[in-house]
Design a protein around this motif. Structure first.
Motif, PDB file in Angstrom:
ATOM      1  N   GLU A  16     -19.754 -99.187  62.294  1.00  0.00           N
ATOM      2  CA  GLU A  16     -20.221 -98.352  61.559  1.00  0.00           C
ATOM      3  C   GLU A  16     -21.023 -98.725  60.366  1.00  0.00           C
ATOM      4  O   GLU A  16     -22.016 -98.161  59.836  1.00  0.00           O
ATOM      5  CB  GLU A  16     -19.323 -97.105  61.293  1.00  0.00           C
ATOM      6  CG  GLU A  16     -19.895 -96.023  60.595  1.00  0.00           C
ATOM      7  CD  GLU A  16     -20.581 -94.915  61.426  1.00  0.00           C
ATOM      8  OE1 GLU A  16     -21.126 -94.269  60.956  1.00  0.00           O
ATOM      9  OE2 GLU A  16     -20.730 -95.244  62.679  1.00  0.00           O
ATOM     10  N   ILE A  17     -20.294 -99.793  59.735  1.00  0.00           N
ATOM     11  CA  ILE A  17     -20.902-100.162  58.419  1.00  0.00           C
ATOM     12  C   ILE A  17     -20.370-101.794  58.175  1.00  0.00           C
ATOM     13  O   ILE A  17     -19.902-102.231  59.210  1.00  0.00           O
ATOM     14  CB  ILE A  17     -20.226 -99.512  57.239  1.00  0.00           C
ATOM     15  CG1 ILE A  17     -18.514 -99.774  57.008  1.00  0.00           C
ATOM     16  CG2 ILE A  17     -20.382 -98.214  56.990  1.00  0.00           C
ATOM     17  CD1 ILE A  17     -17.924 -99.196  56.129  1.00  0.00           C
ATOM     18  N   GLY A  18     -20.933-102.290  57.091  1.00  0.00           N
ATOM     19  CA  GLY A  18     -20.547-103.809  56.623  1.00  0.00           C
ATOM     20  C   GLY A  18     -21.776-104.742  57.010  1.00  0.00           C
ATOM     21  O   GLY A  18     -21.766-105.808  56.412  1.00  0.00           O
ATOM     22  N   SER A  19     -22.828-104.152  57.725  1.00  0.00           N
ATOM     23  CA  SER A  19     -24.015-104.993  57.779  1.00  0.00           C
ATOM     24  C   SER A  19     -25.131-104.156  58.093  1.00  0.00           C
ATOM     25  O   SER A  19     -25.022-103.099  58.566  1.00  0.00           O
ATOM     26  CB  SER A  19     -23.840-106.051  59.103  1.00  0.00           C
ATOM     27  OG  SER A  19     -23.529-105.539  60.188  1.00  0.00           O
ATOM     28  N   LEU A  20     -26.484-104.602  57.834  1.00  0.00           N
ATOM     29  CA  LEU A  20     -27.658-103.869  58.102  1.00  0.00           C
ATOM     30  C   LEU A  20     -28.259-104.099  59.417  1.00  0.00           C
ATOM     31  O   LEU A  20     -29.023-105.077  59.498  1.00  0.00           O
ATOM     32  CB  LEU A  20     -28.638-104.034  56.815  1.00  0.00           C
ATOM     33  CG  LEU A  20     -27.996-103.830  55.312  1.00  0.00           C
ATOM     34  CD1 LEU A  20     -29.127-104.161  54.335  1.00  0.00           C
ATOM     35  CD2 LEU A  20     -27.542-102.452  55.293  1.00  0.00           C
ATOM     36  N   VAL A  21     -27.686-103.330  60.434  1.00  0.00           N
ATOM     37  CA  VAL A  21     -27.987-103.501  61.774  1.00  0.00           C
ATOM     38  C   VAL A  21     -28.615-102.187  62.448  1.00  0.00           C
ATOM     39  O   VAL A  21     -27.987-101.075  62.055  1.00  0.00           O
ATOM     40  CB  VAL A  21     -26.934-104.136  62.593  1.00  0.00           C
ATOM     41  CG1 VAL A  21     -27.072-104.318  64.000  1.00  0.00           C
ATOM     42  CG2 VAL A  21     -26.233-105.447  61.899  1.00  0.00           C
ATOM     43  N   ALA A  22     -29.571-102.143  63.406  1.00  0.00           N
ATOM     44  CA  ALA A  22     -29.869-100.921  63.601  1.00  0.00           C
ATOM     45  C   ALA A  22     -28.744-100.315  64.574  1.00  0.00           C
ATOM     46  O   ALA A  22     -27.957-100.899  65.108  1.00  0.00           O
ATOM     47  CB  ALA A  22     -30.961-101.272  64.915  1.00  0.00           C
TER      48      ALA A  22
END
Length: 437
Positions: free
Chosen positions: A359-365
């Motif tokens: 859900e979070i922790g990186s900027l991924v589509a």
């Protein structure tokens, strides 16, 4: 063209995945609170029509930081007892102050002050451990921050509960009350091996398995704690937790400064996560977590601030820098915990420890739009040769200009949008006069 809520256009975009990546002239596309795409700015403007554009020409945009261990309400006890070893600090200062003052209003006011500080410093996800976890949950919902609320358990009575069984019962009730909250989760939080006996720990493991939630516990914080346990039981605390089958991939062990090589290997084998709190460990002279060895063994390391009463701030940028520098000194190797890995520990490492890495922790589509912007135009972060190094070794939390959770701005151009900071500070002053008249 596709209509979306937000187009974020920074100078640099630090997605965390893939590891070490820094993207220039790229945009983050957000719609419905989620990341739709990360792509070159020219392509983004050609494909998407945004209702709002966030132009950040001097900034790095990265995932919101994850504070994987703190005691938020203890912000009201900041500086009340400094320069003391852990057990003296706890037994002779913290516990008496808590017995005298901890109540729902204390915990709400302390959490509000702490969340304001953390949001300002780029923290968008908080794993809390304290009494009256329902109060922390209420303030997290008010602030719009993502939170994992610790279902505290100890053997002795407090204003929150009178026995270990009541702690667990009230925790289960809170878990049920929060299960429909989109941003607030629960995690069992037995305080430490020296404050929680076997029977409650066995119950917590059973309920954690049944409910699918994690366990968060102070473990091997000091050499004295370990020696005391060996003298009383013949066992190191880690051995006891293993025998109780408490350890597993849903277990976050906080501090972990006193470890043998065998215990490090066991932590990796069990999939245990380590919450590293370097500044608190240093201030209380608790010891040095062997971060280089833990990571080499394959253990996931996340970062926490601990509480403001023992740190004395809730600054995860400071923890990143301290963790990286300390790891090098402890290992005797300047290559230990480089900047990219310190950033990983403060973002995706924390998300993974909390079971939130999808859900979070990186900027991924596809992930939630939890991100922050850091202004690197200040003198202390110029010139920029290496963005990751600047973020870890040079930038300060005061350079965070914007913070978003699920596409909602909690900090906009350095102004909090969901919390009344002045009111929180005023309440802190009232508590100071009450606690130390």
């Amino acid at each position: 063209m596709i209509s979306v809520d937000l187009l974020v256009a920074p100078r640099w975009l630090v997605p965390i995945e893939p590891a070490g990546a820094v993207l220039e002239s790229h945009a983050l596309i957000v719609d419905g609170g989620r990341i739709v795409a990360v792509l070159p700015i020219a392509e983004a403007r050609a494909q998407y029509q945004a209702r709002e554009t966030l132009a950040l020409p001097d900034h790095a945009v990265l995932p919101g930081l994850v504070n994987v261990h703190t005691h938020a309400a203890m912000s009201l006890l900041r500086g009340i007892a400094d320069d003391l070893p852990l057990m003296d600090w706890l037994q002779n200062h913290m516990w008496p102050a808590e017995a005298a003052h901890v109540a729902p209003d204390f915990c709400e006011d302390g959490a509000r002050l702490a969340f304001a500080e953390m949001i300002r410093g780029g923290v968008t996800c908080i794993n809390d451990m304290y009494f009256f976890p329902d109060a922390s949950a209420r303030i997290a919902i008010e602030a719009g921050v993502r939170a994992s609320v610790g279902l505290i358990a100890i053997d002795f009575p407090s204003a929150w509960a009178s026995s270990a069984d009541e702690y667990i019962h009230k925790g289960l009730e809170l878990h049920d009350a929060l299960k429909h909250e989109p941003l607030v989760r629960t995690i069992f939080a037995p305080h430490a091996p020296y404050t929680v006996s076997d029977a409650p720990l066995l119950k917590i493991r059973q309920y954690a398995n049944e409910l699918g939630i994690g366990i968060h516990m102070h473990v091997h914080e000091t050499a004295g704690e370990v020696a005391m346990a060996v003298e009383a039981t013949g066992k190191r605390p880690w051995q006891r937790l293993r025998e109780l089958e408490l350890l597993g991939p849903d277990f976050i062990a906080v501090h972990m400064t006193q470890l043998t090589d065998e215990e490090i290997a066991q932590a990796a084998a069990h999939g245990v996560h380590v919450a590293h709190c370097p500044e608190s460990n240093l201030k209380l002279a608790s010891g040095f977590a062997p971060i280089g060895k833990l990571r080499a063994a394959g253990v996931n390391v996340a970062l926490g601030t601990d509480g403001a009463a023992s740190n004395n701030d809730l600054d995860l940028f400071g923890e990143m820098r301290c963790a990286a520098l300390l790891a090098k000194a402890v290992a005797g190797d300047a290559r230990t915990l480089p900047a990219a890995d310190a950033l990983h520990a403060a973002t995706l490492g924390g998300a993974r420890a909390l079971g939130l890495d999808d859900e979070i922790g990186s900027l991924v589509a596809g992930k939630s739009a939890d991100f922050i912007a850091v202004d690197l135009s200040a003198a202390n972060t110029q010139p920029v040769y290496n963005v990751l190094s600047q973020l870890v070794y040079a930038a300060g939390r005061e350079q965070v200009s914007d913070a978003y959770v699920a596409g909602r701005a909690l900090l906009r151009e350095r102004r909090l949008t969901t919390l009344d900071e002045h009111a929180a500070i005023a309440r802190a002053g009232e508590w100071r006069r009450k606690i130390k008249p």
